[in-house]
Write a protein that holds these residues in place. Structure first.
Motif, PDB file in Angstrom:
ATOM      1  N   PHE A 284       0.798  -1.181   0.037  1.00 22.93           N
ATOM      2  CA  PHE A 284       0.031  -0.133  -0.064  1.00 22.93           C
ATOM      3  C   PHE A 284       0.719   1.116   0.079  1.00 22.93           C
ATOM      4  O   PHE A 284       0.688   2.216  -0.744  1.00 22.93           O
ATOM      5  CB  PHE A 284      -1.016  -0.109   1.034  1.00 22.93           C
ATOM      6  CG  PHE A 284      -2.076  -0.620   1.029  1.00 22.93           C
ATOM      7  CD1 PHE A 284      -2.901  -0.232  -0.047  1.00 22.93           C
ATOM      8  CD2 PHE A 284      -2.700  -1.488   2.028  1.00 22.93           C
ATOM      9  CE1 PHE A 284      -4.423  -0.978  -0.351  1.00 22.93           C
ATOM     10  CE2 PHE A 284      -4.087  -2.219   1.910  1.00 22.93           C
ATOM     11  CZ  PHE A 284      -4.768  -1.777   0.786  1.00 22.93           C
ATOM     12  N   LEU A 285       2.032   1.455   0.918  1.00 23.76           N
ATOM     13  CA  LEU A 285       2.607   2.455   0.901  1.00 23.76           C
ATOM     14  C   LEU A 285       3.689   2.699  -0.169  1.00 23.76           C
ATOM     15  O   LEU A 285       3.759   3.701  -0.669  1.00 23.76           O
ATOM     16  CB  LEU A 285       3.683   2.298   1.984  1.00 23.76           C
ATOM     17  CG  LEU A 285       3.102   2.209   3.429  1.00 23.76           C
ATOM     18  CD1 LEU A 285       3.826   2.055   4.755  1.00 23.76           C
ATOM     19  CD2 LEU A 285       2.583   3.594   3.988  1.00 23.76           C
ATOM     20  N   ARG A 286       4.057   1.545  -0.974  1.00 21.30           N
ATOM     21  CA  ARG A 286       4.738   1.640  -2.281  1.00 21.30           C
ATOM     22  C   ARG A 286       3.892   2.333  -3.338  1.00 21.30           C
ATOM     23  O   ARG A 286       4.354   3.225  -4.079  1.00 21.30           O
ATOM     24  CB  ARG A 286       5.159   0.200  -2.795  1.00 21.30           C
ATOM     25  CG  ARG A 286       6.052   0.300  -3.924  1.00 21.30           C
ATOM     26  CD  ARG A 286       6.479  -1.136  -4.187  1.00 21.30           C
ATOM     27  NE  ARG A 286       7.211  -1.936  -3.162  1.00 21.30           N
ATOM     28  CZ  ARG A 286       7.286  -3.350  -3.072  1.00 21.30           C
ATOM     29  NH1 ARG A 286       6.837  -3.820  -4.313  1.00 21.30           N
ATOM     30  NH2 ARG A 286       7.882  -3.839  -2.325  1.00 21.30           N
ATOM     31  N   ILE A 287       2.687   1.823  -3.428  1.00 23.22           N
ATOM     32  CA  ILE A 287       1.787   2.589  -4.293  1.00 23.22           C
ATOM     33  C   ILE A 287       1.297   4.031  -4.099  1.00 23.22           C
ATOM     34  O   ILE A 287       1.789   5.008  -4.955  1.00 23.22           O
ATOM     35  CB  ILE A 287       0.213   1.708  -4.501  1.00 23.22           C
ATOM     36  CG1 ILE A 287       0.692   0.592  -4.846  1.00 23.22           C
ATOM     37  CG2 ILE A 287      -0.376   2.458  -5.137  1.00 23.22           C
ATOM     38  CD1 ILE A 287      -0.777  -0.323  -4.585  1.00 23.22           C
ATOM     39  N   LYS A 288       1.330   4.209  -2.843  1.00 22.44           N
ATOM     40  CA  LYS A 288       1.112   5.542  -2.336  1.00 22.44           C
ATOM     41  C   LYS A 288       2.149   6.680  -2.699  1.00 22.44           C
ATOM     42  O   LYS A 288       2.042   7.857  -3.238  1.00 22.44           O
ATOM     43  CB  LYS A 288       0.605   5.689  -0.734  1.00 22.44           C
ATOM     44  CG  LYS A 288       0.150   6.882  -0.421  1.00 22.44           C
ATOM     45  CD  LYS A 288       0.091   6.733   1.349  1.00 22.44           C
ATOM     46  CE  LYS A 288      -0.500   8.227   1.657  1.00 22.44           C
ATOM     47  NZ  LYS A 288      -0.639   7.840   3.383  1.00 22.44           N
ATOM     48  N   CYS A 318      -7.870  -7.757  -4.651  1.00 20.48           N
ATOM     49  CA  CYS A 318      -8.158  -7.569  -3.220  1.00 20.48           C
ATOM     50  C   CYS A 318      -9.367  -6.481  -2.907  1.00 20.48           C
ATOM     51  O   CYS A 318      -9.787  -5.919  -3.857  1.00 20.48           O
ATOM     52  CB  CYS A 318      -6.973  -7.258  -2.405  1.00 20.48           C
ATOM     53  SG  CYS A 318      -6.151  -5.775  -2.657  1.00 20.48           S
ATOM     54  N   ASN A 319      -9.655  -6.568  -1.553  1.00 22.29           N
ATOM     55  CA  ASN A 319     -10.576  -5.543  -1.222  1.00 22.29           C
ATOM     56  C   ASN A 319     -10.099  -4.146  -1.130  1.00 22.29           C
ATOM     57  O   ASN A 319      -9.511  -3.974  -0.017  1.00 22.29           O
ATOM     58  CB  ASN A 319     -11.288  -5.833   0.184  1.00 22.29           C
ATOM     59  CG  ASN A 319     -11.890  -7.295   0.017  1.00 22.29           C
ATOM     60  OD1 ASN A 319     -11.366  -8.399  -0.124  1.00 22.29           O
ATOM     61  ND2 ASN A 319     -13.234  -7.423  -0.450  1.00 22.29           N
ATOM     62  N   SER A 320      -9.944  -3.510  -1.967  1.00 22.83           N
ATOM     63  CA  SER A 320      -9.307  -2.155  -2.025  1.00 22.83           C
ATOM     64  C   SER A 320      -9.987  -0.975  -2.767  1.00 22.83           C
ATOM     65  O   SER A 320      -9.534   0.064  -2.970  1.00 22.83           O
ATOM     66  CB  SER A 320      -8.021  -2.295  -2.959  1.00 22.83           C
ATOM     67  OG  SER A 320      -8.496  -2.606  -4.140  1.00 22.83           O
ATOM     68  N   PHE A 321     -11.522  -1.191  -2.476  1.00 24.75           N
ATOM     69  CA  PHE A 321     -12.291  -0.044  -3.051  1.00 24.75           C
ATOM     70  C   PHE A 321     -12.151   1.447  -2.454  1.00 24.75           C
ATOM     71  O   PHE A 321     -11.689   2.368  -3.106  1.00 24.75           O
ATOM     72  CB  PHE A 321     -13.706  -0.294  -2.790  1.00 24.75           C
ATOM     73  CG  PHE A 321     -14.794   0.734  -3.259  1.00 24.75           C
ATOM     74  CD1 PHE A 321     -15.165   0.700  -4.802  1.00 24.75           C
ATOM     75  CD2 PHE A 321     -15.237   1.519  -2.476  1.00 24.75           C
ATOM     76  CE1 PHE A 321     -15.978   1.709  -5.160  1.00 24.75           C
ATOM     77  CE2 PHE A 321     -16.077   2.414  -3.016  1.00 24.75           C
ATOM     78  CZ  PHE A 321     -16.546   2.521  -4.318  1.00 24.75           C
ATOM     79  N   ASN A 322     -11.883   1.320  -0.982  1.00 29.87           N
ATOM     80  CA  ASN A 322     -11.779   2.620  -0.370  1.00 29.87           C
ATOM     81  C   ASN A 322     -10.361   3.277  -0.557  1.00 29.87           C
ATOM     82  O   ASN A 322     -10.325   4.486  -0.964  1.00 29.87           O
ATOM     83  CB  ASN A 322     -12.064   2.556   1.168  1.00 29.87           C
ATOM     84  CG  ASN A 322     -13.384   2.363   1.369  1.00 29.87           C
ATOM     85  OD1 ASN A 322     -14.377   2.632   0.608  1.00 29.87           O
ATOM     86  ND2 ASN A 322     -13.407   1.498   2.459  1.00 29.87           N
ATOM     87  N   TYR A 323      -9.507   2.465  -0.860  1.00 30.21           N
ATOM     88  CA  TYR A 323      -7.962   2.923  -0.886  1.00 30.21           C
ATOM     89  C   TYR A 323      -7.980   3.379  -2.396  1.00 30.21           C
ATOM     90  O   TYR A 323      -7.149   4.613  -2.578  1.00 30.21           O
ATOM     91  CB  TYR A 323      -7.052   1.900  -0.890  1.00 30.21           C
ATOM     92  CG  TYR A 323      -5.447   2.026  -1.093  1.00 30.21           C
ATOM     93  CD1 TYR A 323      -4.945   2.482   0.106  1.00 30.21           C
ATOM     94  CD2 TYR A 323      -4.967   2.239  -2.462  1.00 30.21           C
ATOM     95  CE1 TYR A 323      -3.485   2.867   0.205  1.00 30.21           C
ATOM     96  CE2 TYR A 323      -3.767   2.424  -2.367  1.00 30.21           C
ATOM     97  CZ  TYR A 323      -2.928   2.849  -1.161  1.00 30.21           C
ATOM     98  OH  TYR A 323      -1.576   3.133  -1.490  1.00 30.21           O
ATOM     99  N   ARG A 324      -8.410   3.007  -3.225  1.00 27.01           N
ATOM    100  CA  ARG A 324      -8.450   3.362  -4.718  1.00 27.01           C
ATOM    101  C   ARG A 324      -9.145   4.622  -4.905  1.00 27.01           C
ATOM    102  O   ARG A 324      -8.665   5.691  -5.550  1.00 27.01           O
ATOM    103  CB  ARG A 324      -9.264   2.470  -5.766  1.00 27.01           C
ATOM    104  CG  ARG A 324      -8.066   1.208  -6.023  1.00 27.01           C
ATOM    105  CD  ARG A 324      -8.646   0.581  -7.452  1.00 27.01           C
ATOM    106  NE  ARG A 324      -9.210  -0.629  -7.300  1.00 27.01           N
ATOM    107  CZ  ARG A 324      -9.581  -1.509  -8.083  1.00 27.01           C
ATOM    108  NH1 ARG A 324      -9.058  -1.268  -9.307  1.00 27.01           N
ATOM    109  NH2 ARG A 324      -9.935  -2.931  -7.790  1.00 27.01           N
ATOM    110  N   ASN A 325     -10.156   4.757  -4.055  1.00 27.36           N
ATOM    111  CA  ASN A 325     -11.214   5.953  -4.063  1.00 27.36           C
ATOM    112  C   ASN A 325     -10.190   7.147  -3.623  1.00 27.36           C
ATOM    113  O   ASN A 325     -10.513   8.284  -4.055  1.00 27.36           O
ATOM    114  CB  ASN A 325     -12.496   5.786  -3.645  1.00 27.36           C
ATOM    115  CG  ASN A 325     -13.441   5.245  -4.346  1.00 27.36           C
ATOM    116  OD1 ASN A 325     -12.969   5.145  -5.678  1.00 27.36           O
ATOM    117  ND2 ASN A 325     -14.606   4.957  -3.836  1.00 27.36           N
ATOM    118  N   LYS A 326      -9.494   6.954  -2.432  1.00 26.08           N
ATOM    119  CA  LYS A 326      -8.901   7.983  -1.966  1.00 26.08           C
ATOM    120  C   LYS A 326      -7.299   8.396  -2.445  1.00 26.08           C
ATOM    121  O   LYS A 326      -7.196   9.588  -2.487  1.00 26.08           O
ATOM    122  CB  LYS A 326      -8.828   7.595  -0.360  1.00 26.08           C
ATOM    123  CG  LYS A 326      -7.968   8.529   0.619  1.00 26.08           C
ATOM    124  CD  LYS A 326      -7.890   8.023   1.919  1.00 26.08           C
ATOM    125  CE  LYS A 326      -7.322   9.133   2.818  1.00 26.08           C
ATOM    126  NZ  LYS A 326      -7.106   8.766   4.325  1.00 26.08           N
TER     127      LYS A 326
END
Length: 351
Positions: A284-288, A318-326
């Motif tokens: 997650f941090l790498r993508i960010k 994976c379950n990443s809907f909120n992460y993608r939106n943010k």
């Protein structure tokens, strides 16, 4: 498995050699030495053809580089073979050897195998955790200590002799295995990925057929096994330890045995729970960080495009809907834009 013979002639076939050079050049055409070979490919096909036909193959010394891999910055020594003739010869061999190795390969051996990558493995784990709670109550997670450097070259050669009877092919395999003066197989060789997978093929069959493990997945030397109780998995862990000794291998001391419902399984870059899956925090941090750099720069570079396509793939499994939106959607770093950068060969594209 029936031993395969009389296919060195297929390795020496000019069409096979040409295809090998093209495959070896993928992602490297920006290098001057590679571009020159591609421009004069027929000339270099003839050179390789004569070299393979003479059976007098001399590979170049490796260049070494040290990298710090993964979230823990684990130090690895990478061996870089010369593009010509070394990498091209590796591909000449593997274009013919790969189908033979895949015939005896375990279904859920996932690393470095076409159409059997991380997402193939993660789909399997999600399915069994969801569909069979009884037989996935406990998880045993194992890893081989210093896998590539610990592979016994002579044992590896003997394993190949059990499936191949063509002396010339065996001689070429031996030449590649012995091309490094270091112990084990060199990390960085295209052949090493396949040879290493093949080295553990007997272990796969031992686990599935002798130990009767219902659910088991191996990603190179990382393994997860599932069972109904701890006692059963402890016995299997001990049996694997004993099986690996004659192979010159040893399991790491950091093996884990835990109840699946009490904590997630951290594997393949994901965290697996029953019913849902999240990306590992370090990923997650790498993508960010990547998104932040692109936004600050104001354009998508070619390297960014490749990375973001990979990240979109990670997130889609994976379950990443909120992460993608943010973190991704507001900046419009879409899959379509990234693919456009690659397709059109652009060095960069404005956001």
């Amino acid at each position: 498995m029936k031993r395969k013979g009389n296919f060195y002639k297929d390795i020496c076939n000019k069409e096979n050699i040409k295809k090998a050079i093209i495959e070896a050049a993928k992602g490297k055409k920006g290098r001057n030495n590679v571009a020159r070979i591609i421009e004069n490919i027929d000339y270099y096909v003839d050179i390789l053809y004569k070299m393979l036909l003479s059976k007098n193959i001399k590979l170049s010394p490796y260049k070494k580089m040290t990298i710090h891999d993964g979230a823990n910055k684990k130090e690895r020594i990478i061996f870089k073979p010369a593009f010509f003739p070394d990498q091209c010869i590796h591909w000449c061999l593997m274009l013919q050897l790969q189908p033979i190795l895949q015939k005896g390969m375990y279904e859920y051996c996932c690393a470095s195998v076409p159409n059997r990558g991380i997402h193939y493995g993660s789909t399997y784990i999600k399915r069994i955790l969801k569909d069979d709670k009884k037989n996935t109550k406990y998880c045993l997670k194992l890893d081989v200590k210093k896998f590539y450097p610990s592979i016994d070259k002579e044992v590896c050669k003997r394993k190949f002799r059990k499936i191949i009877k063509d002396y010339d092919v065996i001689n070429l395999i031996d030449t590649i295995i012995d091309s490094s003066q270091e112990s084990g197989l060199p990390i960085g060789n295209f052949t090493s990925q396949w040879f290493a997978n093949f080295y553990l093929q007997d272990l796969d069959h031992f686990i599935k057929e002798k130990m009767k493990v219902k659910y088991y997945l191996r990603y190179m030397d990382d393994m997860v096994l599932f069972g109904r109780n701890k006692k059963e998995l402890h016995k299997i862990k001990y049996a694997i330890d004993e099986f690996l000794k004659p192979e010159g291998l040893k399991l790491k001391d950091n093996w884990q045995l835990f109840k699946v419902d009490s904590r997630p399984l951290d594997f393949l870059g994901y965290r697996f729970y029953r019913g849902y899956t999240t990306l590992r925090r370090s990923n997650f941090l790498r993508i960010k960080r990547r998104v932040k750099k692109i936004v600050k720069r104001g354009y998508i570079r070619l390297t960014d495009a490749y990375s973001m396509i990979s990240y979109h793939g990670w997130l889609s499994h994976c379950n990443s809907f909120n992460y993608r939106n943010k973190y991704i959607k507001p900046y419009k770093i879409t899959l379509k834009k990234c693919k456009g950068v690659i397709k059109n060969g652009r060095s960069k594209l404005k956001l």
